[in-house]
Each structure stands twice: as C-alpha cells, then as structure tokens.
Design an enzyme around this catalytic site. Structure first.
Site, mmCIF file in Angstrom:
data_model
loop_
_atom_site.group_PDB
_atom_site.id
_atom_site.type_symbol
_atom_site.label_atom_id
_atom_site.label_comp_id
_atom_site.label_asym_id
_atom_site.label_seq_id
_atom_site.Cartn_x
_atom_site.Cartn_y
_atom_site.Cartn_z
ATOM 1 N N SER A 1 0.372 76.246 -24.864
ATOM 2 C CA SER A 1 0.953 76.892 -26.051
ATOM 3 C C SER A 1 0.881 78.409 -25.961
ATOM 4 O O SER A 1 1.243 79.101 -26.914
ATOM 5 C CB SER A 1 0.200 76.450 -27.311
ATOM 6 O OG SER A 1 0.351 75.070 -27.512
ATOM 7 N N THR B 1 -9.681 81.246 -25.930
ATOM 8 C CA THR B 1 -8.765 81.804 -24.951
ATOM 9 C C THR B 1 -8.813 83.288 -25.235
ATOM 10 O O THR B 1 -9.457 83.706 -26.184
ATOM 11 C CB THR B 1 -7.363 81.222 -25.235
ATOM 12 O OG1 THR B 1 -7.383 79.854 -24.868
ATOM 13 C CG2 THR B 1 -6.225 81.902 -24.506
HETATM 14 O O1 DON Z 1 -2.850 76.465 -22.913
HETATM 15 C C1 DON Z 1 -3.143 76.172 -24.063
HETATM 16 O O2 DON Z 1 -2.328 75.993 -24.925
HETATM 17 C C2 DON Z 1 -4.599 76.076 -24.415
HETATM 18 N N1 DON Z 1 -5.353 75.697 -23.271
HETATM 19 C C3 DON Z 1 -5.041 77.362 -24.976
HETATM 20 C C4 DON Z 1 -6.456 77.299 -25.374
HETATM 21 C C5 DON Z 1 -6.811 78.185 -26.442
HETATM 22 O O3 DON Z 1 -6.081 78.995 -26.912
HETATM 23 C C6 DON Z 1 -8.150 77.979 -26.928
HETATM 24 N N2 DON Z 1 -8.374 78.670 -28.107
HETATM 25 N N3 DON Z 1 -8.499 79.723 -28.481
#
Ligand code: DON
Length: 614
Positions: free
Chosen positions: A496, A424
């Site tokens: 999250s 993300t």
């Molecule tokens: O919305 C969420 O919590 C996840 N889809 C976030 C994904 C994420 O942070 C991936 N990693 N770094």
C-alpha cells in the site's frame, strides 16, 4: 450533491495551501528553520505574509491536539522531512554539500537503517517516486518471495488473525521476503544521483552513526520496549536491542558495529557487498538456523525495477505515484477520480456530506484493490480499466447521496477481517533545482519479523504477510485479498505504500507525500492531498487534520480519537456508518511549496520526526 454546512464553524487564521502561481524565491540570505513533530514552531522571519482567513468547519474539533495553525519548517533551497531527526540532519547535510534530492534521499535512507531500526532498514524494501529535471520516475525495490515459497506455504501453518502478533507470516524466519533496499538505493543513486556525490560518500554518514554510535532518545527506548516480546525471542535481536534484558537506555550511546561492517562492505562493493559474499553468507545462515526460506541464489537474483509511474490529475494538478506491485498509486487514483465527480471544494472541510463521499470512494477503491491487484510480473493488473473515467462513473452510480453502502452489497465479507497499525517510514526530500523524492521503506511491522541476522546487525522484514497468504482470509491489516496477490516463488507481495509527488498548475512540485501505516497509507495520503487541493489548507493544517480510513472490509470506518465532533459523528451514523477509534492513523510527513518557499511538516502524531529546511 447535497451541501450540508454543519453548525460548528471554526475560523482559523493560517497559511493558505500551495501557491497557485509561481512566486520568485525572496533574495534573503539562507535561513534554517525546523519544525519538530511534537511542537508547533513559532512563525519564522522567512514565513509567508499573513494570508486571508480560511474557514474550516468542522474539520478541527475543539480539543483536537494538532493545531491547524502550526508553522512548518521553511527553506528557500531545500527541505528534508523524516521520522527520525538524525536522519533528517544527514539528508540536509548532503543537500548543503551539493548533493541533489536523490543523493540526499539515499544518504537519508541508509541513516534511517541505523537510527530508526524499527522501520528504516537493510533487511526490507520499499518504493521511491522521484521527479528529477522535470521527469517522473518510480523505482520498485519491494521484497520478493523466496524461490522455495509457494501458493500454499502458509496454508497449513497458522498465520494468525488480524491484529495477532504471531503466525508464521508475521513472526520469525518464514515471514521474510528477499530484501530489496540495498539494490533499490544503488539504482536510485546510479540513475538519478547528481554524480557529484560518490556511492561511498552517501553511505559515509550512516557508517559513522553505526560505528561511533548516537545518543538514544526516549522514543528509541520506548519503541524497543513496546516490541520487547518480539525481539526477545531471537538471540541476535535481544543482544542488540535488549542488553541486560532491557531496552537500550535513553541517554546512552548506542553503536551497531556489525551493521557498520555491513554498510562498509556495501560502500566498497555496491550491492555485491550485500547480496553476495560475507553478508549473504550470514543472511543465508540465519535463515537456515531458523527454518527460513531465503537462500544465497535468492539474494544474488534480486533486482530493483524501474516502472512507469501512475500519473493522474486531481482538480487540475498532476499526481505522480507508485504503480504495482504497490497498490498505492492506483488506489489513490481510483479514490481521487471517483471524488472528482463531486464538488468537494464547495463543501465545508470534513463536513458529514464530504466525508460520506470520501468514505464511499475509499470503500470502492479498496474492494477493487484487494480483488484485482498483484505483482505485474505475475498477474495482469487491469490498471487502464481502473483508472478510466468510465470506471469512476460506474462507481459513482452506486453511491447514494445520503446513505452508506454496506460493503456486503458490493462484495462478500470475510468474517475475521480486522486491522492493525504501524510501522514503516516515509520521507521526502526536495532540492534547489526543484527535484523531489518521496520514498517509503519498511520491514512491514515495527521491528519486522523480530529476527536480526546474527553477525550482521540488521533486522529482517515480515513482508510475507502482505501477500494473500491464504486468499480470502484477512492479513494482519485486515485486508482480504485475492488470488492475484497469492504467494508464488520470486513474486513481489502487493503493497500500500504511496510515495507521491503533486505538480501544480504552474509546473512546479507543490506537494511531496507519503506515509507509514499499512493500508491507511493510501487514505492518509489522499486526505492530505485533498486538504490542500480541495480546500486550500496549508501543508501543516492538511497534515495535522483528523484522519479517517475505510477499506471495505471490515465494514467500519476507522477514525482517530476525538477526530469527529458529536455533530459529525451523529450525522454519519444516521447515514449508516459505524466507527472504530484508534489513537492515531498513519504517519505522514510531507513537503509543500508555497509562496516561493519549501515548507516541511513532520508528523505530529509521533515523537522524533523532524523537518529541516535551508
Ligand atoms: O507494504 C505495505 O503496504 C506494508 N508492508 C506497509 C507496512 C506499514 O506501513 C506498517 N505501518 N506503518
């Protein structure tokens, strides 16, 4: 509370945390300073005067790779920090050209969609928390389940065990929710932009990067290489990211002409350039060809939503964060409010006693998160109850001073919970007027579902795995979630993501925080916040300090390699904790306000991030 001052005491000289009292900005001419993610920049002329020594014990173990005394980027007027240098530069230019923090954030987000395609996106969603002219705002542009998806869409289909790369909710066309980013960025610009920068102007840098291309760095090549298997399964992804079957080469100029056309359409027509017309046709056709569920009416129906932010106080500072459908703000508030009942500032930073209370607070907050939260348009979230002093008191009553509480004593444990990592991207922007934006955006895993929309040059998310696709069964992050987060048509999956802004006792924005890393987002943001607010750490020290993560299930604390000394680890093991090491936890770049200057900390755990101030 017992005070355990551990034997190892490390005294370090470095800048104290955010200034408790306002200090006027010095009249010196504007300076531009940078801090890259991989190296500590030397102190700059505009750095604050030498502060008093701060005692850290034993928070930075010997040999810990990210120094507590690294110098941040600084700026009198504004600051941009992102995970991708080219995107940071776009944001900074927008600020310098008279845009406010929101204009710069929108320009940065579109630039990330081009230069950081593993996480920046048009085919995903996210959340923005902003403070503009002193008023807090939060914007939800989370993906929605397609209208043809339902509670049992994934029940009969393999969704995979935690950490599995496959499964229908994680890989391929069925994994995608209806993208929200374009609608969200439009809303942000419409409502909170300065009105001095048109929509076309904020999109222009991204269009230029996509059409003229940019020189690929080693990080870009490596990240494609790490995800080559996922990308090679889908022809449009393979064509874009694996020309001649190999990751785009470092040093080459990479263009994305199809994406440039889509961006131009969005610049000309606003959200209609994405949710209707040729882009929507291409997306719907891609879905049809791969057995996905998103239709043109799903796209036309999508709306970003302004929501009332979560606001709570921590050690006398106001924290503004993201409400459901992100669990970020509520869970951050639950952790914080449990811990306000303990005198952590009296503890040594990361002493076993302090970490014990932190782990127990995280455990309880995650249990409540996983059981009770979901899309507020579909389920009632008991936010008032969870944020009440009575709830925090009741949780503290179950915490023993010297012993871990096995999660099974608080909640039945699913057998197959595990946990996975990035990606993300979170970034922060502040401007001369003191406005601030924290924005987290994602396609969930790095390179999302692996599917690029043929003819449109952008990847689609695999956000459906954030739902409890099978309630009670762990998702890719090992989160065991309940019915409130079950799939339903047009529903948003619980997140999250925790873009957050802290307002100090003087009323000035003091911290702008957020992270990537699935559930570790929440705990990484909390640890940064606590480093500064509990222990007076500088922004860099709080960002660079070891991170820990506890989410109830699985009943194990994830720690960064070398993040605990033997003394810390043994004391905690004696209390009943077990640990699992991970290379690094979360990516959490941050901005702070100290001594009349903005300070920016790029994430040192990954290459390629950049903080730039002016
Ligand atoms: O919305 C969420 O919590 C996840 N889809 C976030 C994904 C994420 O942070 C991936 N990693 N770094």
């Amino acid at each position: 509370m017992k005070t355990s001052r551990a034997a190892l005491v490390l005294t370090l000289l470095f800048g104290c945390g955010t200034a408790p009292t306002p200090v006027p900005a010095p009249p010196a001419p504007p300076t531009t300073t940078t801090a890259t993610a991989s190296a500590a920049a030397p102190p700059t002329a505009s750095a604050a005067p030498t502060p008093p020594p701060v005692v850290l014990a034993p928070g930075f173990p010997a040999g810990w790779p990210y120094p507590a005394d690294a110098a941040p980027a600084t700026g009198q007027h504004g600051m941009v920090v992102t995970d991708a240098a080219l995107a940071t530069k776009v944001g900074l230019e927008m600020l310098k050209a008279g845009g406010n923090a929101v204009d710069a954030a929108v320009a940065t987000a579109f630039a990330l969609a081009v230069v950081y395609p593993g996480a920046g996106n048009l085919g995903g969603g996210g959340f923005m928390v902003a403070r503009v002219d002193g008023a807090p705002h939060s914007l939800d542009f989370r993906e929605t389940a397609p209208s043809k998806a339902g509670h049992d869409t994934f029940a009969a289909k393999p969704t995979g065990k935690p950490d599995d790369k496959g499964g229908t909710a994680r890989l391929g066309h069925l994994a995608s929710g209806v993208p929200g980013s374009v609608a969200g960025l439009w809303e942000a610009h419409q409502k909170l932009g300065s009105k001095k920068k048109t929509w076309a102007e904020v999109l222009a840098p991204a269009i230029k990067l996509a059409s003229e291309g940019f020189i690929v760095d080693a990080e870009f090549t490596a990240s494609i290489g790490q995800n080559a298997e996922r990308l090679s399964k889908y022809p449009a992804s393979a064509k874009l990211f694996l020309p001649d079957g190999k990751p785009v080469a470092t040093g080459s100029t990479w263009k994305n002409a199809e994406l440039a056309v889509v961006l131009k359409r969005i610049a000309d027509k606003g959200p209609k350039g994405f949710y209707e017309g040729p882009t929507a046709d291409l997306l719907a056709a891609e879905m049809k060809s791969g057995g996905g569920l998103i239709t043109k009416p799903d796209l036309a129906r999508y709306k970003a939503k302004w929501r009332a932010p979560i606001e709570f106080s921590y050690r006398g500072n106001k924290v503004v964060s993201m409400p459901p459908p992100s669990s970020g703000g509520v869970t951050l508030a639950m952790i914080s409010q449990i811990l306000e009942g303990y005198d952590l500032p009296k503890e040594s930073f990361h002493s076993p006693a302090e970490l014990h209370y932190i782990f127990e607070a995280m455990r309880r907050a995650f249990i409540a998160r996983n059981e009770k939260l979901g899309d507020p348009d579909f389920v009632k979230n008991p936010v008032e109850e969870l944020l009440s002093p009575a709830w925090a008191t009741a949780q503290r009553a179950t915490i023993k001073d010297d012993k871990a509480t096995p999660t099974v004593e608080l909640q039945p444990v699913a057998k197959d919970s595990g946990g996975a990592g990035p990606h993300t991207t979170n970034f922060s922007v502040v401007d001369e007027q003191g406005n601030a934006v924290a924005l987290t955006t994602t396609i969930n895993w790095f390179y999302g579902s692996g599917v690029t929309v043929a003819g449109a040059g952008f990847l689609l998310n695999n956000e459906m795995d954030d739902f409890a696709t099978v309630p009670g069964k762990a998702n890719g992050y090992g989160l065991v979630q309940g019915e409130p987060n079950a799939v339903a048509p047009n529903k948003r999956m619980l997140s999250s993501m925790s873009p957050s802004i802290v307002v100090g006792k003087d009323g000035h924005v003091s911290l702008v925080l957020g992270a990537a890393g699935g559930p570790t987002i929440i705990t990484a943001v909390f640890l940064e916040l606590a480093g500064v607010l509990d222990h007076g750490l500088s922004l860099m020290a709080a960002t660079n300090a070891p991170r820990f993560h506890e989410q109830g299930q699985p009943d194990v604390v994830t720690i960064e390699k070398d993040g605990l000394t033997d003394v810390q680890r043994k004391s905690l093991e004696a209390m009943g904790y077990t640990f699992k090491e991970r290379g690094h936890i979360a990516d959490a770049p941050s901005i702070g306000w100290a001594n009349g200057l903005w300070a920016g900390a790029a994430e040192p755990r990954r290459n390629g991030g950049l903080a730039l101030g002016y």
